[in-house]
Structures are given as structure tokens and as C-alpha cells.
Scaffold this motif. Structure first.
Motif, PDB file in Angstrom:
ATOM      1  N   VAL A  94       0.843  -1.198   0.000  1.00  0.00           N
ATOM      2  CA  VAL A  94       0.000   0.000   0.000  1.00  0.00           C
ATOM      3  C   VAL A  94       0.879   1.248   0.000  1.00  0.00           C
ATOM      4  O   VAL A  94       1.848   1.338   0.762  1.00  0.00           O
ATOM      5  CB  VAL A  94      -0.922   0.026   1.237  1.00  0.00           C
ATOM      6  N   ASP A  95       0.542   2.197  -0.853  1.00  0.00           N
ATOM      7  CA  ASP A  95       1.222   3.497  -0.911  1.00  0.00           C
ATOM      8  C   ASP A  95       0.630   4.398   0.172  1.00  0.00           C
ATOM      9  O   ASP A  95      -0.519   4.837   0.066  1.00  0.00           O
ATOM     10  CB  ASP A  95       1.026   4.112  -2.292  1.00  0.00           C
ATOM     11  N   VAL A  96       1.407   4.652   1.221  1.00  0.00           N
ATOM     12  CA  VAL A  96       0.921   5.437   2.351  1.00  0.00           C
ATOM     13  C   VAL A  96       0.524   6.855   1.936  1.00  0.00           C
ATOM     14  O   VAL A  96      -0.438   7.425   2.462  1.00  0.00           O
ATOM     15  CB  VAL A  96       1.988   5.482   3.462  1.00  0.00           C
ATOM     16  N   ASN A  97       1.234   7.427   0.968  1.00  0.00           N
ATOM     17  CA  ASN A  97       0.926   8.793   0.536  1.00  0.00           C
ATOM     18  C   ASN A  97      -0.422   8.912  -0.163  1.00  0.00           C
ATOM     19  O   ASN A  97      -0.883  10.025  -0.425  1.00  0.00           O
ATOM     20  CB  ASN A  97       2.028   9.301  -0.398  1.00  0.00           C
ATOM     21  N   SER A  98      -1.057   7.773  -0.458  1.00  0.00           N
ATOM     22  CA  SER A  98      -2.357   7.822  -1.117  1.00  0.00           C
ATOM     23  C   SER A  98      -3.517   7.804  -0.127  1.00  0.00           C
ATOM     24  O   SER A  98      -4.679   7.660  -0.517  1.00  0.00           O
ATOM     25  CB  SER A  98      -2.501   6.630  -2.078  1.00  0.00           C
ATOM     26  N   VAL A  99      -3.223   7.984   1.176  1.00  0.00           N
ATOM     27  CA  VAL A  99      -4.283   7.985   2.183  1.00  0.00           C
ATOM     28  C   VAL A  99      -5.293   9.094   1.895  1.00  0.00           C
ATOM     29  O   VAL A  99      -4.924  10.209   1.497  1.00  0.00           O
ATOM     30  CB  VAL A  99      -3.698   8.129   3.605  1.00  0.00           C
ATOM     31  N   ASP A 100      -6.566   8.791   2.090  1.00  0.00           N
ATOM     32  CA  ASP A 100      -7.632   9.750   1.772  1.00  0.00           C
ATOM     33  C   ASP A 100      -8.759   9.598   2.783  1.00  0.00           C
ATOM     34  O   ASP A 100      -9.435   8.577   2.834  1.00  0.00           O
ATOM     35  CB  ASP A 100      -8.151   9.498   0.358  1.00  0.00           C
ATOM     36  N   THR A 101      -8.965  10.635   3.602  1.00  0.00           N
ATOM     37  CA  THR A 101     -10.071  10.651   4.562  1.00  0.00           C
ATOM     38  C   THR A 101     -11.068  11.766   4.248  1.00  0.00           C
ATOM     39  O   THR A 101     -11.874  12.147   5.091  1.00  0.00           O
ATOM     40  CB  THR A 101      -9.547  10.839   5.997  1.00  0.00           C
TER      41      THR A 101
END
Length: 216
Positions: A94-101
Motif C-alpha cells: 500500500v502506498d501510504v501517501n495515497s491515504v484519503d479521509t
């Protein structure tokens, strides 16, 4: 004549009963839910179809509500030689920088050193150690999850959705769920409410909906 009519009625009724209780057949193009790839091969390699998959998480906020988020970029593979997937080897990144809340400031905070420290640790990784069939299309997935500089064993409850042939090739579906303690992975930002509970709970509930494409 009455006896003839009665016999005919019994035959018709029996036929209706047989039809009513005939075992359900797989839909056209769908393989039986046995774990065998739709292609009919016992061995297979699959890659995740990102357009039809997602990685989601939920945490309790302020003790009384929940906040959802997801990761938009990820990769995954599954390889097996047995029809029931019991020897499956699964890898997921998983690409951590792609987190989206759905909140830019919160996403920046999650990427910071308070949580994921995404600049230093840009990926989360999972590598399976076992995939155990439990019956009724249920599995227990065990493996090692790495977040930041910490690797710990984790167990997922998995539901197998089946396999199907399409014009674009064979597909398989799985849904995996687990709960982890974020403190175990050094995501230790902590702040208490006035009542003493945590603003952001320790427990993080993870759900992965994976649609896989068979590699030919």
C-alpha cells in the motif's frame, strides 16, 4: 377415468417437487465455488484489479463516532497450486501517501511523523504465512504486516466470493477484514478527551475488497 386423472395429477405434482428442489446451478460463465480458477487450472497466479478493489479503514473518533478512510494506490498478488487456495501465497503493498479521509488537513497529519511518517516510510507491506480454508467459502489469512519500521503478525478473516470467466479473462473475488492496534506500529499520536478517552482510538478496523485478474 378418475384413477387415470389421479395418476396424472400425482406425476405432475412430483415433477413440480423435483423442479422446486433441484440444486442451484452456477450462473452461465461462473465456475463452482470450489477455489478452482475459472479457467479450470489448479495452479494460478492472480493480480489485483485496482479499478474494482479498495482498501478501507475505520477508527473511532472522540469515543462516540467513527471516521472512515482509504488508500487509493496499492498492489497485490496471489499464487497457488491447489484448487482450494490452501497453499496460496499473498503479497500486498500500500502506498501510504495515497491515504484519503476526505479532509486535506487530516490527511497531511496522517502522513506526518505523528502517524505514518510517509516521507521516511512510503509503503505498508503484507506477506502471508498461511491461508487456511474454514469451509463455507471462509478462510483465515495469516501473515506479517509491516508499517513504518515495525513488522508484526496479523490475522484476517476472509470470505471468498468465487471465480468467473469474462471476456477479459478469469476473475476471483475476496473480502478480508482485521483489526490492528496502531500503537503496535508506532502510530502513537495520542490526545485524551475531557472524559479521559482517546480522541483517536488505538484500534483500526481494516477492510480489503479485492477483485483479482488471473495471469495467463
Amino acid at each position: 377415468m378418475k384413477k387415470l386423472f389421479l395418476a396424472a395429477a400425482v406425476i405432475i405434482a412430483s415433477g413440480i417437487v423435483l423442479v422446486a428442489y433441484r440444486p442451484a446451478q452456477p450462473a452461465k460463465g461462473q465456475a463452482p465455488l470450489t477455489g478452482e480458477p475459472a479457467s479450470g487450472k489448479f495452479a494460478g497466479k492472480w493480480t489485483i484489479d485496482k479499478a474494482h478493489s479498495n482498501v478501507k479503514f475505520t477508527v473511532t473518533h472522540m469515543v462516540v463516532s467513527e471516521v472512515d478512510g482509504s488508500f487509493k494506490n496499492f498492489e497485490g498478488t496471489l499464487e497457488h497450486t491447489k484448487a482450494d487456495y490452501s497453499d496460496a501465497k499473498i503479497n500486498f503493498t500500500v502506498d501510504v501517501n495515497s491515504v484519503d479521509t476526505d479532509n486535506e488537513n487530516r490527511d497531511k497529519h496522517l502522513k506526518s511523523a505523528d502517524f505514518f511518517d510517509a516521507e521516511k516510510y512510503p509503503q505498508m507491506k503484507f506477506e502471508s504465512t498461511a491461508f487456511k480454508p474454514l469451509g463455507d467459502n471462509k478462510y483465515k489469512l495469516e501473515g506479517n504486516l509491516t508499517i513504518k519500521d515495525v513488522t508484526k503478525p496479523v490475522s484476517f478473516d476472509v470470505t471468498y466470493g468465487g471465480t468467473i470467466n469474462t471476456q477479459r479473462g478469469a476473475k476471483a473475488g475476496f473480502k478480508a477484514k482485521t483489526t490492528v492496534n496502531r500503537f503496535d506500529y508506532n502510530l502513537k499520536w495520542d490526545r485524551a478527551t475531557e472524559a479521559g478517552g482517546l480522541v483517536v482510538s488505538k484500534e483500526v478496523h481494516i477492510t480489503i475488497n479485492a477483485e483479482l485478474n488471473e495471469v495467463k
